[in-house]
Design a protein around this motif. Structure first.
Motif, mmCIF file in Angstrom:
data_model
loop_
_atom_site.group_PDB
_atom_site.id
_atom_site.type_symbol
_atom_site.label_atom_id
_atom_site.label_comp_id
_atom_site.label_asym_id
_atom_site.label_seq_id
_atom_site.Cartn_x
_atom_site.Cartn_y
_atom_site.Cartn_z
ATOM 1 N N ASP A 88 0.963 -1.177 0.237
ATOM 2 C CA ASP A 88 -0.388 -0.452 0.044
ATOM 3 C C ASP A 88 0.698 1.185 0.410
ATOM 4 O OD1 ASP A 88 -2.239 -2.053 -0.167
ATOM 5 O OD2 ASP A 88 -2.374 -1.267 2.478
ATOM 6 N N LYS A 89 1.875 1.312 0.520
ATOM 7 C CA LYS A 89 3.210 2.405 0.842
ATOM 8 C C LYS A 89 3.012 2.857 -1.543
ATOM 9 C CE LYS A 89 4.338 2.156 5.303
ATOM 10 N NZ LYS A 89 5.551 2.265 6.362
ATOM 11 N N ALA A 90 3.978 1.674 -1.449
ATOM 12 C CA ALA A 90 4.207 1.713 -2.652
ATOM 13 C C ALA A 90 2.871 2.105 -3.596
ATOM 14 C CB ALA A 90 4.587 -0.242 -3.506
ATOM 15 N N PHE A 91 2.298 1.464 -3.863
ATOM 16 C CA PHE A 91 0.968 2.211 -4.249
ATOM 17 C C PHE A 91 0.486 3.804 -3.759
ATOM 18 C CE2 PHE A 91 -4.027 2.883 -3.375
ATOM 19 C CZ PHE A 91 -4.412 2.597 -4.511
ATOM 20 N N THR A 92 0.802 4.003 -2.695
ATOM 21 C CA THR A 92 0.245 4.481 -2.264
ATOM 22 C C THR A 92 0.994 6.492 -3.021
ATOM 23 O OG1 THR A 92 -0.573 5.045 -0.662
ATOM 24 C CG2 THR A 92 0.026 7.255 -0.776
ATOM 25 N N ALA A 93 2.639 6.318 -2.975
ATOM 26 C CA ALA A 93 3.538 6.841 -3.792
ATOM 27 C C ALA A 93 3.498 6.548 -5.324
ATOM 28 C CB ALA A 93 5.173 5.804 -3.042
ATOM 29 N N ALA A 94 3.197 5.646 -6.061
ATOM 30 C CA ALA A 94 3.060 6.292 -7.401
ATOM 31 C C ALA A 94 2.091 6.251 -8.248
ATOM 32 C CB ALA A 94 3.168 5.033 -7.803
ATOM 33 N N GLY A 95 1.034 6.100 -7.388
ATOM 34 C CA GLY A 95 -0.427 6.772 -7.970
ATOM 35 C C GLY A 95 -0.375 8.416 -6.650
ATOM 36 N N GLY B 179 7.620 4.573 1.700
ATOM 37 C CA GLY B 179 6.453 5.144 0.192
ATOM 38 C C GLY B 179 7.173 6.163 -0.637
ATOM 39 N N LEU B 180 8.195 6.115 -1.740
ATOM 40 C CA LEU B 180 8.562 6.610 -2.372
ATOM 41 C C LEU B 180 8.583 6.932 -4.036
ATOM 42 C CD1 LEU B 180 12.407 7.128 -1.140
ATOM 43 C CD2 LEU B 180 10.521 8.983 -1.223
ATOM 44 N N PRO B 181 8.181 7.762 -4.884
ATOM 45 C CA PRO B 181 7.876 7.277 -6.306
ATOM 46 C C PRO B 181 9.596 7.360 -6.574
ATOM 47 C CG PRO B 181 7.275 9.427 -6.031
ATOM 48 C CD PRO B 181 7.907 8.815 -4.375
ATOM 49 N N ILE B 182 8.906 5.915 -7.692
ATOM 50 C CA ILE B 182 10.406 6.392 -9.059
ATOM 51 C C ILE B 182 9.694 6.658 -9.835
ATOM 52 C CG2 ILE B 182 11.417 4.486 -10.107
ATOM 53 C CD1 ILE B 182 10.591 2.252 -8.258
ATOM 54 N N MET B 183 10.855 7.729 -9.942
ATOM 55 C CA MET B 183 10.433 8.883 -11.355
ATOM 56 C C MET B 183 11.766 8.747 -12.162
ATOM 57 S SD MET B 183 8.097 10.467 -9.849
ATOM 58 C CE MET B 183 8.143 12.304 -10.215
#
Length: 151
Positions: free
Chosen positions: A62-69, A104-108
């Motif tokens: 869910d942390k990955a989901f939140t960061a990406a979304g 959680g972090l986005p990958i940009m």
């Protein structure tokens, strides 16, 4: 413009991020659950290290989901989600999956577009944040061409 070309995070890229995150977790003496999702927030790769908490599996995802979304680190919501805060109640959205604490972090990519997200859970939010930062940093080195890898 009728179409747009978009970079995609591959399984190989997700494995690079998770390997670096696992290395950091081991250095810290922690077993972690680590998840990488693609830009559409779907799970791409997952690792459950020895000693990771069973209840943290869905939290990492869910942390990955939140960061990406939402295109921002989950730690950014810490002060805004308390009663009276600008984002109060945000954690109840998306079926309760929206995560409002660190890890959680986005990958940009270089253009600032979201390729995916990475989330970790089992430690404190600050520890989880360090682990995912290591994953993002490793993948950024590959994307910048400083480290060779097939993506």
């Amino acid at each position: 413009m009728a179409t747009k070309t978009q970079e995609l995070l591959t399984l190989e890229g997700a494995k690079i991020a998770i390997a670096a995150a696992e290395k950091k977790a081991k250095e810290m003496g922690l077993g972690m659950n680590i998840a990488v999702v693609d830009a559409s927030t779907h799970l791409l790769h997952f690792s459950r290290m020895e000693g990771a908490k069973i209840t943290s599996i869905s939290i990492a995802i869910d942390k990955a989901f939140t960061a990406a979304g939402h295109r921002v680190g989950t730690h950014m919501y810490k002060d805004a989600v308390w009663p009276g805060g600008a984002a109060y109640g945000l954690g109840n959205t998306n079926g309760g999956r929206f995560t409002t604490f660190g890890g959680g972090l986005p990958i940009m990519n270089a253009k600032g577009e979201v390729l995916g997200g990475i989330g970790a859970s089992t430690g404190t939010p600050a520890q989880d944040q360090q682990v995912v930062q290591a994953g993002v940093d490793a993948l950024q080195e590959v994307l910048k061409g400083r480290v060779r890898a097939k993506l």
